[in-house]
Design a protein around this motif. Structure first.
Motif, short mmCIF file in Angstrom:
data_model
loop_
_atom_site.label_atom_id
_atom_site.label_comp_id
_atom_site.label_asym_id
_atom_site.label_seq_id
_atom_site.Cartn_x
_atom_site.Cartn_y
_atom_site.Cartn_z
N GLN A 136 -20.31 -16.04 -4.13
CA GLN A 136 -19.82 -16.60 -2.87
C GLN A 136 -19.24 -18.00 -3.08
O GLN A 136 -18.22 -18.36 -2.48
N LEU A 137 -19.88 -18.78 -3.92
CA LEU A 137 -19.38 -20.12 -4.21
C LEU A 137 -18.05 -20.05 -4.96
O LEU A 137 -17.13 -20.82 -4.69
N ARG A 138 -17.94 -19.09 -5.90
CA ARG A 138 -16.67 -18.92 -6.61
C ARG A 138 -15.56 -18.51 -5.64
O ARG A 138 -14.44 -19.06 -5.70
N ALA A 139 -15.86 -17.60 -4.74
CA ALA A 139 -14.86 -17.17 -3.77
C ALA A 139 -14.43 -18.32 -2.88
O ALA A 139 -13.24 -18.48 -2.56
N ALA A 140 -15.38 -19.16 -2.47
CA ALA A 140 -15.05 -20.30 -1.61
C ALA A 140 -14.20 -21.31 -2.36
O ALA A 140 -13.26 -21.89 -1.80
N ALA A 141 -14.50 -21.54 -3.63
CA ALA A 141 -13.70 -22.46 -4.42
C ALA A 141 -12.30 -21.91 -4.64
O ALA A 141 -11.30 -22.65 -4.54
N ASP A 142 -12.20 -20.62 -4.92
CA ASP A 142 -10.88 -19.99 -5.07
C ASP A 142 -10.06 -20.15 -3.79
O ASP A 142 -8.86 -20.46 -3.84
N ALA A 143 -10.71 -19.95 -2.66
CA ALA A 143 -10.01 -20.07 -1.38
C ALA A 143 -9.53 -21.50 -1.14
O ALA A 143 -8.51 -21.72 -0.49
#
Length: 252
Positions: A136-143
């Motif tokens: 979830q943190l990776r997805a938020a950073a990607d976003a």
């Protein structure tokens, strides 16, 4: 700082993680200690939750708030022009999006996240739950457009969790799940001894981070084990405190 500049700093920080040629990221807690580190020529630094909490009169283990931490990180990033990674403990009960946006807003480009949930009786997240949070943190950073450097931590060794005989196996399995979910480096604090640490380094799929006392540990020994990242946690502050106590003792 623009998102483009943050992305450039994040890429630079990630490139420093070289197994067998470990980057040393001294752990700081305020603008003064950050300038001290940068002036000594270190190419990046980490902000430790324990020394920051001590510096503002609060307890480690999320005794301070995420906003407390961000206030201090903003002061640090304003004082130095190097990549900064932050210990966010287990996330302060904040959502992944809030964690990422908060860190980027104050100029940080990496972070540690651990599997002890301080606000829920210090329970240990399951391996799957910890990996899900990393994802979830990776997805938020990607976003957000920045590949923040995620250093996934397990506290199995600090907690002496379960049987000694298979603890290294469980740590390898646990952090391998975090790696698959999007972590960039893996952090097993409390894992000591060349055999255990060497095995861990050889069997996980990502660079390995360790925390050591700066006055006693040996960089060459850690490099020989294949370590990629060295930090000091609360130990640099403690070493300076010991020396300050000695100096002040002359004046009592």
């Amino acid at each position: 700082m623009s998102r483009q500049n943050l992305q450039e700093q994040a890429a630079a920080l990630l490139a420093m993680h070289q197994p067998g040629n470990p980057v040393v990221l001294p752990t700081v807690w305020d603008a003064w200690s950050a300038r001290l580190v940068a002036d000594e020529g270190f190419s990046a630094l980490t902000v430790g939750s324990h020394p920051v909490a001590d510096s503002i009169g609060k307890a480690d283990g999320e005794g301070m708030s995420f906003d407390d931490l961000l206030t201090r990180v903003r002061q640090i990033t304003a004082a130095v022009d190097v990549p900064v990674s932050v210990d966010i403990e287990s996330g302060y009960g904040e959502s992944p999006a809030r964690l990422i946006e908060g860190l980027l807003d104050v100029g940080a480009v990496g972070f540690n996240v651990e599997d002890t949930v301080h606000r829920e009786g210090k329970r240990l997240r399951s391996a799957a739950e910890h990996a899900e949070l990393v994802g979830q943190l990776r997805a938020a950073a990607d976003a957000a457009g920045v590949h923040m450097v995620i250093n996934a931590r397990t506290d199995l060794f600090l907690r002496n969790d379960g049987d000694d005989a298979d603890r290294v196996d469980r740590a390898i399995a646990r952090l391998s799940e975090a790696a698959a979910a999007g972590a960039d480096s893996l952090f097993p604090p409390g894992l000591r001894g060349a055999d255990g640490l060497g095995r861990f380094v050889s069997e996980v799929p990502l660079p390995v981070s360790v925390t050591v006392p700066p006055d006693t540990a040996d960089r060459a020994e850690l490099a020989a084990l294949g370590v990629a990242r060295i930090t000091f946690g609360p130990f640099l502050q403690a070493t300076l405190s010991t020396r300050a106590t000695e100096v002040l003792g002359r004046w009592r």
